[in-house]
Design a protein around this motif. Structure first.
Motif, PDB file in Angstrom:
ATOM      1  N   TYR A   1      38.027  88.772  50.820  1.00 24.33           N
ATOM      2  CA  TYR A   1      39.371  88.219  50.824  1.00 24.33           C
ATOM      3  C   TYR A   1      39.485  87.092  49.798  1.00 24.33           C
ATOM      4  CZ  TYR A   1      39.507  90.323  55.497  1.00 24.33           C
ATOM      5  OH  TYR A   1      39.437  91.189  56.549  1.00 24.33           O
ATOM      6  N   ARG A   2      40.613  87.037  49.122  1.00 21.00           N
ATOM      7  CA  ARG A   2      40.945  85.899  48.266  1.00 21.00           C
ATOM      8  C   ARG A   2      41.835  84.974  49.084  1.00 21.00           C
ATOM      9  NH1 ARG A   2      43.240  86.421  42.158  1.00 21.00           N
ATOM     10  NH2 ARG A   2      42.284  84.492  41.420  1.00 21.00           N
ATOM     11  N   ARG A   3      41.415  83.734  49.221  1.00 19.92           N
ATOM     12  CA  ARG A   3      42.148  82.776  50.042  1.00 19.92           C
ATOM     13  C   ARG A   3      43.244  82.085  49.243  1.00 19.92           C
ATOM     14  NH1 ARG A   3      37.884  79.567  53.697  1.00 19.92           N
ATOM     15  NH2 ARG A   3      38.995  77.863  52.695  1.00 19.92           N
TER      16      ARG A   3
ATOM     17  N   TRP B   1      37.058  82.154  48.357  1.00 19.35           N
ATOM     18  CA  TRP B   1      36.900  83.555  48.757  1.00 19.35           C
ATOM     19  C   TRP B   1      36.178  83.608  50.091  1.00 19.35           C
ATOM     20  CZ3 TRP B   1      38.755  87.071  45.105  1.00 19.35           C
ATOM     21  CH2 TRP B   1      39.008  86.541  43.828  1.00 19.35           C
TER      22      TRP B   1
ATOM     23  N   THR C   1      34.629  80.608  43.011  1.00 17.80           N
ATOM     24  CA  THR C   1      34.511  81.579  41.931  1.00 17.80           C
ATOM     25  C   THR C   1      33.156  81.465  41.240  1.00 17.80           C
ATOM     26  OG1 THR C   1      36.886  81.509  41.665  1.00 17.80           O
ATOM     27  CG2 THR C   1      35.667  82.433  39.846  1.00 17.80           C
TER      28      THR C   1
ATOM     29  N   THR D   1      34.015  91.833  45.174  1.00 15.72           N
ATOM     30  CA  THR D   1      35.331  91.235  45.404  1.00 15.72           C
ATOM     31  C   THR D   1      35.738  90.316  44.265  1.00 15.72           C
ATOM     32  OG1 THR D   1      35.012  91.334  47.810  1.00 15.72           O
ATOM     33  CG2 THR D   1      36.661  89.772  46.999  1.00 15.72           C
ATOM     34  N   ILE D   2      34.825  89.459  43.835  1.00 17.43           N
ATOM     35  CA  ILE D   2      35.177  88.369  42.922  1.00 17.43           C
ATOM     36  C   ILE D   2      35.120  88.783  41.454  1.00 17.43           C
ATOM     37  CG2 ILE D   2      34.496  86.055  42.158  1.00 17.43           C
ATOM     38  CD1 ILE D   2      33.538  85.604  45.105  1.00 17.43           C
TER      39      ILE D   2
ATOM     40  N   ILE E   1      38.139  90.642  39.761  1.00 10.49           N
ATOM     41  CA  ILE E   1      39.312  89.761  39.634  1.00 10.49           C
ATOM     42  C   ILE E   1      39.084  88.771  38.498  1.00 10.49           C
ATOM     43  CG2 ILE E   1      40.760  88.056  40.802  1.00 10.49           C
ATOM     44  CD1 ILE E   1      41.023  90.940  41.902  1.00 10.49           C
TER      45      ILE E   1
END
Length: 196
Positions: A22-24, A29, A68, A137-138, A141
């Motif tokens: 999830y990106r907060r 994250w 990040t 996830t990271i 992006i």
């Protein structure tokens, strides 16, 4: 392509591992992992009594929060089901993972902090897929946002020289430095692999 047709067999045990990234809203994250072990038969457990078929013998949750930069800033672990009453007592120990960076050497650093009697085998194992999920996830992006920034700088006429290196080079067969993927995606990293 699925696996080949198996010989006749009896289903005994299922382990499920689910990880979600999830990106907060605050720019950090969250990566959450969930592990369950269930059996197709009931059995007696000293601490829990009768465990019916399909009821988890293990059910644990793990959430890491990171920036990040891939450095862990918070950890939460929960044990809902375990074979011993004492198992859940160790969950707070996973806060010792704060400060670790997702990257090379992570497994040994995790073992140093929560290995053996200082952790839970299942929560510690869960950190492997959680770390991979963090990367999955990271990094896409970050790469997309860097490419967008590069395009905008090129459009504005003040773009620095483009370097297309990747930390994935030589981490697996598909990302080998002499492969087509590296030649296409990260040409600055393309090279012959030394023969051994």
């Amino acid at each position: 392509m699925p696996l080949s047709e198996p010989v006749p067999r009896e289903h005994i045990h299922t382990r499920k591992v689910t990880c979600t990234g999830y990106r907060r809203a605050d720019g950090l994250w969250d990566i959450e992992g969930h592990i369950t072990d269930v059996k197709t038969y009931g059995f007696e457990n000293h601490d829990r009594g009768e465990i019916p078929p399909g009821v988890p013998i293990h059910q644990m949750w793990l959430r890491i929060t990171l920036g990040t930069d891939m450095v862990i800033t918070a950890v939460e672990a929960v044990t809902d089901h375990a074979p011993f009453n004492a198992c859940g007592e160790i969950a707070p120990n996973y806060e010792k993972l704060v400060g670790l960076k997702i990257g090379p050497g992570l497994k040994s650093q995790i073992r140093d902090r929560v290995g053996g009697i200082y952790g839970c085998t299942h929560l510690t194992e869960l950190m492997g897929p959680v770390a991979t999920t963090a990367f999955q996830t990271i990094f896409p992006i970050r790469a997309r946002e860097a490419a967008e920034k590069q395009r905008q700088q090129e459009k504005d006429g003040d773009a620095p020289p483009r370097k297309r290196r990747s930390p994935l080079v030589n981490t697996c067969h598909g990302w080998r430095s002499d492969g087509a993927a590296v030649q296409r995606i990260a040409p600055d990293s393309y090279s012959e692999i030394p023969k051994n």
